[in-house]
Design a protein around this motif. Structure first.
Motif, short mmCIF file in Angstrom:
data_model
loop_
_atom_site.label_atom_id
_atom_site.label_comp_id
_atom_site.label_asym_id
_atom_site.label_seq_id
_atom_site.Cartn_x
_atom_site.Cartn_y
_atom_site.Cartn_z
N MET A 3 0.82 -1.21 0.00
CA MET A 3 0.00 0.00 0.00
C MET A 3 0.86 1.27 0.00
O MET A 3 0.42 2.31 -0.45
N PHE A 5 3.41 1.86 -1.85
CA PHE A 5 3.61 2.23 -3.26
C PHE A 5 2.32 2.81 -3.85
O PHE A 5 2.36 3.73 -4.65
N VAL A 6 1.18 2.23 -3.44
CA VAL A 6 -0.11 2.74 -3.95
C VAL A 6 -0.30 4.19 -3.51
O VAL A 6 -0.63 5.07 -4.32
N TRP A 8 1.97 6.31 -2.65
CA TRP A 8 2.98 7.13 -3.32
C TRP A 8 2.50 7.54 -4.72
O TRP A 8 2.57 8.69 -5.10
N VAL A 9 2.01 6.55 -5.46
CA VAL A 9 1.58 6.82 -6.84
C VAL A 9 0.40 7.79 -6.86
O VAL A 9 0.40 8.77 -7.61
N TYR A 10 -0.60 7.53 -6.00
CA TYR A 10 -1.76 8.43 -5.97
C TYR A 10 -1.33 9.84 -5.55
O TYR A 10 -1.81 10.84 -6.09
N VAL A 12 1.66 11.25 -5.97
CA VAL A 12 2.43 11.89 -7.05
C VAL A 12 1.48 12.41 -8.14
O VAL A 12 1.58 13.56 -8.59
N ILE A 13 0.55 11.57 -8.57
CA ILE A 13 -0.36 11.95 -9.68
C ILE A 13 -1.25 13.12 -9.27
O ILE A 13 -1.33 14.13 -9.98
N PHE A 14 -1.89 13.02 -8.10
CA PHE A 14 -2.86 14.07 -7.76
C PHE A 14 -2.18 15.35 -7.26
O PHE A 14 -2.69 16.44 -7.52
N GLY A 16 0.67 16.34 -8.45
CA GLY A 16 1.14 16.90 -9.72
C GLY A 16 0.04 17.66 -10.43
O GLY A 16 0.23 18.80 -10.87
N LEU A 17 -1.13 17.04 -10.52
CA LEU A 17 -2.27 17.69 -11.20
C LEU A 17 -2.74 18.93 -10.43
O LEU A 17 -3.02 19.97 -11.03
N GLU B 35 -2.82 -5.51 -3.62
CA GLU B 35 -3.26 -4.11 -3.59
C GLU B 35 -2.62 -3.26 -4.69
O GLU B 35 -3.15 -2.20 -5.05
N LEU B 36 -1.50 -3.73 -5.20
CA LEU B 36 -0.77 -2.93 -6.21
C LEU B 36 -1.59 -2.66 -7.45
O LEU B 36 -1.32 -1.71 -8.19
N ILE B 39 -2.83 0.82 -8.50
CA ILE B 39 -1.99 1.79 -9.22
C ILE B 39 -2.48 1.93 -10.67
O ILE B 39 -2.43 3.01 -11.25
N VAL B 42 -4.84 4.83 -11.82
CA VAL B 42 -4.37 6.20 -12.09
C VAL B 42 -3.21 6.25 -13.09
O VAL B 42 -3.08 7.20 -13.84
N LEU B 85 3.44 17.03 -18.94
CA LEU B 85 3.15 16.80 -17.52
C LEU B 85 2.67 15.36 -17.29
O LEU B 85 3.15 14.65 -16.40
N LEU B 89 4.28 12.22 -15.28
CA LEU B 89 3.57 11.57 -14.17
C LEU B 89 3.38 10.08 -14.43
O LEU B 89 3.50 9.26 -13.51
N SER B 93 4.96 7.39 -11.97
CA SER B 93 4.08 6.43 -11.28
C SER B 93 4.38 5.01 -11.75
O SER B 93 4.32 4.06 -10.96
N LEU B 96 7.35 3.71 -9.93
CA LEU B 96 7.00 3.32 -8.54
C LEU B 96 6.26 1.98 -8.53
O LEU B 96 6.35 1.20 -7.58
#
Lengths: 35, 231
Positions: A3, A5-6, A8-10, A12-14, A16-17, B35-36, B39, B42, B85, B89, B93, B96
Motif C-alpha cells: 500500500m 507504493f499505492v 505514493w503513486v496516488y 504523485v499523480i494528484f 502533480g495535477l 493491492e498494487l 496503481i 491512475v 506533464l 507523471l 508512477s 513506482l
C-alpha cells in the motif's frame, strides 16, 4: 508494504495535477491584477 | 472572467475524480498483484491523458497549418504542455509500480524507452518554441513538430506487441476483438477514472489556453504601446 507504493503513486499523480492547476490559477490571477 | 463551460468542466472533473477514487478504493485486490493493482486506476489514465494531449496538439497544429491563425497554435502548445506533464507523471508512477512488481524502478523496456523518447520529443517542442521570436514562424515550426511527434503514440502503444517486453499488454485491447479480462468492479474503477481524466484534460486545456490568450494579448498590447510611443 504494497500500500505504500499505492499511496505514493496516488500522491504523485494528484499532487502533480493539483500543483499544475494551482500554477495556472495563480498566473491567471497575476494577469488580472497586473496594472 | 473564466467562462461557465470551463467552470462546469472543472466541477464535473472534480466530482468524477472523487467517484473514481471511491471505486478504486472499494475494488477488490488482484490475485497476483494484490493491492498494487490499484496503481493501474491512475497510471493508465495518466498515460491515456498524455495520448489525448498529443493528439490535441496534432489536431490544433494541423488547424494552424490550414488557417494560419495563432489561436490554434496557443491551444496546440497548451495541449503539449499537458502532454509533457502527464507523460512525466505516467513515467514516475510507472517506475513506482515497477519496483515492487519487477524489482527495479527502471529498465530499458520498449514501452518505457519509447515513453521517455516521447517526453524528450515534446520537451524539444518547447525548446524550439523558446528559440523562435517571430510568432508565425514559431507556430509553423512547432506545428510541423506537433504533427510529426504524434507518430510517437502508435509506436508507444504497439511497443508491447512488436518487441519482447516486460511491460504488461494493453489493459484495454482496442485492436481486433475488444477484450477485457478482469473483475467487473475493477473495470468499473478503471473506466470511471479514465472518464474522469478525460474530462480533466478538457478542463485543463481550456484553462491553460485562456491563460495563454491573456498573456499573448498583454504582450501585443505592450508592443503596440511601445510602437506608438516611438512613432
Amino acid at each position: 508494504m504494497y500500500m505504500v507504493f499505492v499511496y505514493w503513486v496516488y500522491g504523485v499523480i494528484f499532487l502533480g495535477l493539483a500543483g499544475y492547476t494551482a500554477w495556472i490559477f495563480k498566473r491567471l490571477r497575476d494577469e488580472e491584477t497586473r496594472p | 472572467m473564466r467562462d461557465r463551460l470551463t467552470a462546469g468542466l472543472g466541477v464535473l472533473a472534480l466530482v468524477m475524480v472523487a467517484v473514481g477514487l471511491y471505486f478504486a478504493a472499494v475494488s477488490p485486490p488482484d490475485e497476483n498483484q494484490k493491492e498494487l493493482v490499484r496503481i493501474m486506476y491512475v497510471h493508465v489514465p495518466a498515460a491515456w491523458m498524455s495520448y489525448m494531449a498529443y493528439i490535441g496538439t496534432m489536431l490544433y497544429s494541423l488547424l494552424y497549418l490550414l488557417r494560419r491563425d495563432t489561436r490554434f497554435d496557443r491551444v496546440a502548445a497548451a495541449s503539449a504542455e499537458l502532454g509533457v506533464l502527464m507523460t512525466a507523471l505516467a513515467l514516475f508512477s510507472g517506475s513506482l509500480w515497477a519496483k515492487p512488481t519487477w524489482g527495479t524502478y527502471w529498465t530499458w523496456d520498449p514501452r518505457l524507452t519509447t515513453t521517455a523518447i516521447g517526453l524528450l520529443i515534446y520537451l524539444g517542442y518547447f525548446i524550439i518554441r523558446g528559440l523562435i521570436d517571430d510568432p508565425h514562424r514559431r507556430a509553423r515550426v512547432a506545428a510541423v513538430l506537433g504533427v510529426v511527434g504524434t507518430l510517437y503514440i502508435p509506436i508507444n502503444y504497439m511497443s508491447v506487441y512488436w518487441w519482447r517486453s516486460i511491460h504488461q499488454m494493453p489493459t484495454v485491447q482496442i485492436l481486433g476483438k475488444p477484450h477485457i479480462a478482469a473483475d467487473p468492479r475493477m473495470m468499473g474503477a478503471f473506466f470511471a477514472m479514465l472518464a474522469a481524466f478525460t474530462v480533466l484534460y478538457f478542463f485543463l486545456l481550456r484553462l491553460r489556453s485562456i491563460l495563454a490568450f491573456r498573456e499573448e494579448a498583454r504582450t501585443i498590447a505592450a508592443e503596440n504601446a511601445q510602437l506608438q510611443r516611438s512613432a
